[in-house]
Design an enzyme around this catalytic site. Sequence first.
Site, PDB file in Angstrom:
ATOM      1  CD  GLU A   1      -2.758  -1.484   0.561  1.00 27.67           C
ATOM      2  OE1 GLU A   1      -3.098  -0.558  -0.201  1.00 27.67           O
ATOM      3  OE2 GLU A   1      -3.254  -2.613   0.512  1.00 27.67           O
TER       4      GLU A   1
ATOM      5  CB  CYS B   1      -2.548   6.206   2.595  1.00 36.45           C
ATOM      6  SG  CYS B   1      -3.798   5.363   3.576  1.00 36.45           S
TER       7      CYS B   1
END
Length: 833
Positions: free
Chosen positions: A566, A605
Amino acid sequence: MTQEIESGYLNVDGVKLEYQKIPAASGGLPTLVFLHEGLGSVSMWREFPAAVAATTGCEVLVYSRKGYGESDPVEVPRPLTYMHSEGLDVVSKVLDVAQIEEAVLVGHSDGGSIALVNAGGVQDPRVSALILLAPHVFNEEMCVASIREAKVAYEAGDLRERLKRHHGRNVDCAFWGWNNAWLDPDFMQWNIEEFLAGVSVPLLSIQGTDDEYGSLLQLDAIERQVKGATQRLVLAECGHSPIAINPKRRWRRSHVLSNIRIRIPAPETSPVPESKSLSSILFPPPKEEGVNDSETHRCLKRRVSIKTENNMRLENYLEGRWVAGEGEGTPLFDPVTGDELARAGSDGLDLDAALWFAREAGGPALRAMSYQERAAMLRAIADVLVANRDKYYQIALENSGNTQGDGGLDIDGGIGTLKYYAAIGKSLGDSRYLMESDFERLSRDEQFQAAHIWTPISGVAVHINAFNFPSWGMWEKVAVALLSGVPVFEKPATATALLSYQMVKDVIEADVVPTGALSLICGGGHDLLDYVRSGDAVAFTGSADTAEKLRANPNVVRSNVRFTVEADSLNLALLGPDVVPGSEEFKLFVKEVVREMTTKAGQKCTAIRRILVPTEHIDDLSAALSERLSGTTVGNPRNETVRMGPVVNRAQQQAAWDGIEQLRQEATVVFGGERELALIDADVEKGCFVPPTLLRCDNPVQSQRVHEVEVFGPVATLIPYENSEQAFELGARGGGSLVASVFTGDDAFAAQAAVALGPTHGRVFIIDATVGGTHTGHGVVMPQCVHGGPGRAGGGEELGGLRGLRFYHQRSAVQANVNRLEAMKAQAAVVAL
Ligand code: NAP
């Protein structure tokens, strides 16, 4: 600590038995009485009894039986009931002569059998527990074969020479007394199971999977028949001597020791209370229901400051113990004041041994539990965290500069994810593997079909996390791995490791996970990935640069280690072509973009980086966003009026300024961007502040940086589009992102956008006025939904309810008679992953 070892001879019915006694380091504990194996003696235990004494604080008595070591000799051949006599007649007399009031019998091989005979046949009230290393209760062909090999080694090899060092003049009676008995044809029927029903004391049995003298059926038989509580420890790639020091398995000795001392505090730091016996510590009664609730309540009321622990050293939790790294360590700072809070270091640690320990101690322990039991463990972890929540908020404030809201996202986000997986894990019931519902027909013969099962992978889950979510980032991965039955090796980012450290410390202290199920390294990752191997899984969250480097590690590539990433993401928010300024969707859009820019100072994020807006509305949107951003108070989150805190450290602040400079080459700043910003209760020189900054790029088709540079701070860029098609093309220019938001009242456009943005986004978040007050938020990762994105975002996928379990399971096709498949299905948790 040096131990004064007493040695001499015990006189038992006129027979001289050699012994050694190591004194207790703590009061009130039983004596551990060591019963050696069929070729053993006092000296053949080597330093193991001393290590056990040091670890447990208990007194230790080791003696050589008649015919061994320096004890009196024995006549050979021995009767085939020699272990019966020893257990029934001798052991209790040894306790009398040695004046032992409470004993835990620690028996290896023959010694284990003797301990069982004593506990079941004599039921000596002084014996309060058994620790059995590779015990046998019946004979097996494999055992006889190994004993034959020993005979050859004794007669033709150097075994006699080696044994003589320990048994001296007794060497032949020691060897033949044992060897002849076991090779006697009648000994094939040797069996002591009749004594097992009489064993009511708790026992811990330890055996290697490669034990050449006995299979795990021995432990099965013991556990099935004894009356007392049992615990088992199975050691992979371990032979008949679980205590031997194997250079490739350095962790094993500590693993065995840590199991023997389960729940015994280290004597030199916190002595065991006088009243507690080892058996009560080894096998404590279950916790009372409801205790947690009142404890939770009490802790929630308490305000805790970590200030008292300033400049603490974060240790690493490896091989079932806390250990400090070498050297000075890396400082962790308060990003508001610049004060140093703690140091973290992992230099000089044996990460290879630590990974082995996690695999071989944590793996079997977790896989022995059902999904339901693992789910209960997740719930217990969540309860521990809830009970300490206030402390975590304080740490998040001090080490990450989090406001209360920011801290909640990270801390409660982590707890919520654990609770969610505890709930869905419970629904998987008592099974230990998963199975897909439908079978596949393979041929004309309907009897022969295929099914697909999912079994937990055999290795360790290595989790490497980013600095921005030291709680949620850790627990969202841990929850799924532990529910799957896979031990976790957690590596939080050093800069904010204080919160991860404290949480793991609390969980370990609460003793709610099996030994080896959770390891933690605070400080640099060093050569960690050089030691992963096939069967392990690495889940990385962080920057694309680090991901690229780690994913290319030759060992990872060579061993085909599962690797999910990720990484950076240029998430977008798209204002639909139908939405006009002043409309409900327009207001919701403004609110959501500002929230995303400022929550956690934009260090999320999933935060919105690109704002796509119809060209005709860009001025209105720019004005509306600027007005709302102007209400964002920036400063020290200790002041309750502050809505946005600093970024996490100087390096991140500098990276944000560099990123803004890059964007400026293609865009103009319409709000913020100034270095001399007005702060509440904070010093601009000391703190790591970046103001909310909105840019506008009027030439997005020709531009590059606005689509590629992720500024990890409170920064976003307005991007105009001419029509839907261009909006989707610009969306795809992000190169793959975690989430795209679409605000529209037009059903057709909503569906079109979901399909058009799907290939480049892991999640599409579609909002209109009907869900304006109830939606979960663009940036909030819900555990029910998959999290991850293609391309730049790393190509990974996490969470998504049960879908997340895939990464930690192996899918196998099982081709067999359909009745067998049905029988397997009855034992499985049936799922659609
Ligand atoms: P980073 O610098 O790439 O570090 C990420 C992690 O990798 C840290 O724990 C770091 O440890 C570790 N690491 C570095 N070298 C290593 C090695 N040789 N072996 C093992 N571990 C090693 O990223 P960051 O600055 O912490 O995080 C910011 C980035 O994360 C942003 O780009 C953001 O987009 C991304 N992010 C993505 C997501 C997502 O879900 N997609 C979520 C959060 C953040 P040290 O700290 O000890 O160096």
